[in-house]
Design a protein around this motif. Structure first.
Motif, PDB file in Angstrom:
ATOM      1  N   TYR A   1     -13.185   3.664 -15.236  1.00 58.88           N
ATOM      2  CA  TYR A   1     -13.766   2.592 -15.690  1.00 58.88           C
ATOM      3  C   TYR A   1     -14.393   1.733 -14.718  1.00 58.88           C
ATOM      4  O   TYR A   1     -15.261   0.749 -15.129  1.00 58.88           O
ATOM      5  CB  TYR A   1     -12.682   1.712 -16.742  1.00 58.88           C
ATOM      6  N   GLY A   2     -14.197   1.999 -13.449  1.00 57.83           N
ATOM      7  CA  GLY A   2     -14.612   1.178 -12.256  1.00 57.83           C
ATOM      8  C   GLY A   2     -13.775   1.137 -11.339  1.00 57.83           C
ATOM      9  O   GLY A   2     -12.768   1.994 -11.240  1.00 57.83           O
ATOM     10  N   GLU A   3     -14.376   0.523 -10.310  1.00 60.55           N
ATOM     11  CA  GLU A   3     -13.445   0.643  -9.040  1.00 60.55           C
ATOM     12  C   GLU A   3     -12.051  -0.276  -8.980  1.00 60.55           C
ATOM     13  O   GLU A   3     -12.152  -1.413  -9.543  1.00 60.55           O
ATOM     14  CB  GLU A   3     -14.386  -0.252  -7.675  1.00 60.55           C
ATOM     15  N   VAL A   4     -11.350   0.430  -8.286  1.00 55.19           N
ATOM     16  CA  VAL A   4      -9.743  -0.101  -8.503  1.00 55.19           C
ATOM     17  C   VAL A   4      -9.424  -0.404  -7.125  1.00 55.19           C
ATOM     18  O   VAL A   4      -9.500   0.414  -6.389  1.00 55.19           O
ATOM     19  CB  VAL A   4      -8.969   0.970  -9.100  1.00 55.19           C
ATOM     20  N   THR A   5      -9.109  -1.622  -6.891  1.00 54.22           N
ATOM     21  CA  THR A   5      -9.031  -2.257  -5.466  1.00 54.22           C
ATOM     22  C   THR A   5      -7.316  -1.931  -5.183  1.00 54.22           C
ATOM     23  O   THR A   5      -7.012  -1.630  -4.108  1.00 54.22           O
ATOM     24  CB  THR A   5      -9.304  -3.646  -5.363  1.00 54.22           C
ATOM     25  N   SER A   6      -6.606  -2.007  -6.312  1.00 51.12           N
ATOM     26  CA  SER A   6      -4.925  -1.643  -6.167  1.00 51.12           C
ATOM     27  C   SER A   6      -4.424  -1.395  -7.401  1.00 51.12           C
ATOM     28  O   SER A   6      -4.959  -1.667  -8.253  1.00 51.12           O
ATOM     29  CB  SER A   6      -4.338  -2.757  -5.379  1.00 51.12           C
ATOM     30  N   ALA A   7      -3.462  -0.456  -7.339  1.00 51.63           N
ATOM     31  CA  ALA A   7      -2.687  -0.085  -8.327  1.00 51.63           C
ATOM     32  C   ALA A   7      -1.268   0.093  -7.960  1.00 51.63           C
ATOM     33  O   ALA A   7      -0.773   0.688  -7.038  1.00 51.63           O
ATOM     34  CB  ALA A   7      -3.199   1.170  -8.967  1.00 51.63           C
ATOM     35  N   ARG A   8      -0.197  -0.675  -8.422  1.00 57.76           N
ATOM     36  CA  ARG A   8       1.215  -0.688  -8.050  1.00 57.76           C
ATOM     37  C   ARG A   8       2.226  -0.595  -9.250  1.00 57.76           C
ATOM     38  O   ARG A   8       1.850  -1.566  -9.856  1.00 57.76           O
ATOM     39  CB  ARG A   8       1.262  -1.979  -7.185  1.00 57.76           C
ATOM     40  N   VAL A   9       2.946   0.450  -9.029  1.00 60.91           N
ATOM     41  CA  VAL A   9       3.820   0.467  -9.975  1.00 60.91           C
ATOM     42  C   VAL A   9       5.148  -0.403  -9.506  1.00 60.91           C
ATOM     43  O   VAL A   9       5.485  -0.066  -8.199  1.00 60.91           O
ATOM     44  CB  VAL A   9       4.473   2.043 -10.179  1.00 60.91           C
ATOM     45  N   ILE A  10       5.640  -1.354 -10.288  1.00 63.07           N
ATOM     46  CA  ILE A  10       6.951  -2.134  -9.797  1.00 63.07           C
ATOM     47  C   ILE A  10       8.158  -1.265  -9.666  1.00 63.07           C
ATOM     48  O   ILE A  10       8.426  -0.704 -10.728  1.00 63.07           O
ATOM     49  CB  ILE A  10       7.037  -3.185 -10.628  1.00 63.07           C
ATOM     50  N   THR A  11       8.931  -1.331  -8.551  1.00 68.20           N
ATOM     51  CA  THR A  11      10.075  -0.651  -8.505  1.00 68.20           C
ATOM     52  C   THR A  11      11.352  -1.294  -8.334  1.00 68.20           C
ATOM     53  O   THR A  11      11.168  -2.583  -7.816  1.00 68.20           O
ATOM     54  CB  THR A  11      10.061   0.557  -7.352  1.00 68.20           C
TER      55      THR A  11
END
Length: 104
Positions: free
Chosen positions: A24-34
Motif C-alpha cells: 500500500y505504500g512506504e512503511v517506516t516502521s512495523a512493530r509487534v508488541i511483546t
C-alpha cells in the motif's frame, strides 16, 4: 500515519507485519508488541506509514482481512491516554493535612 493492528497471530513478527502493509505504500516502521517478561507477542502491533492516503487505503482494505487464520482489526492508532506512573499519585493521598491533626 500510525496504524493499530490487533488480533494478530502470535507467530507474526515485525517483518511479517511490515510485509502486510508494504503493497500500500512506504512503511517506516512495523512493530509487534511483546510481553516484557516472556518476549512472546501480545497479539497486536503498530505500523507507521508516510503517506496518509496510502495509510487510509491499507486500513480500509486490511481491516477484517484473514491473516494466518485470524481476522485482524486495523484502525488509526489513538494516542495513549495519560497514565500515571508509580508514585506520581502520592499527592492525592496526602493533601498536607495530617491524619492526627484534627483528632486532638
Amino acid at each position: 500515519m500510525n496504524i493499530f493492528v490487533s488480533n494478530l497471530s502470535f507467530d507474526v513478527q515485525d517483518e511479517d507485519l511490515k510485509d502486510f502493509f508494504t503493497p500500500y505504500g512506504e512503511v517506516t516502521s512495523a512493530r509487534v508488541i511483546t510481553d516484557r517478561e516472556t518476549g512472546r507477542s501480545r497479539g497486536f502491533g503498530f505500523v507507521e506509514m508516510t503517506d496518509e492516503a496510502a495509510s487510509k487505503k491499507a486500513i480500509a482494505e486490511l481491516d477484517g482481512a484473514s491473516v494466518e487464520n485470524r481476522t485482524i482489526s486495523v484502525s488509526i492508532a489513538k494516542p495513549k491516554e495519560g497514565r500515571s506512573s508509580r508514585g506520581n499519585d502520592r499527592d492525592k493521598f496526602n493533601n498536607g493535612n495530617s491524619y492526627n491533626q484534627n483528632r486532638y
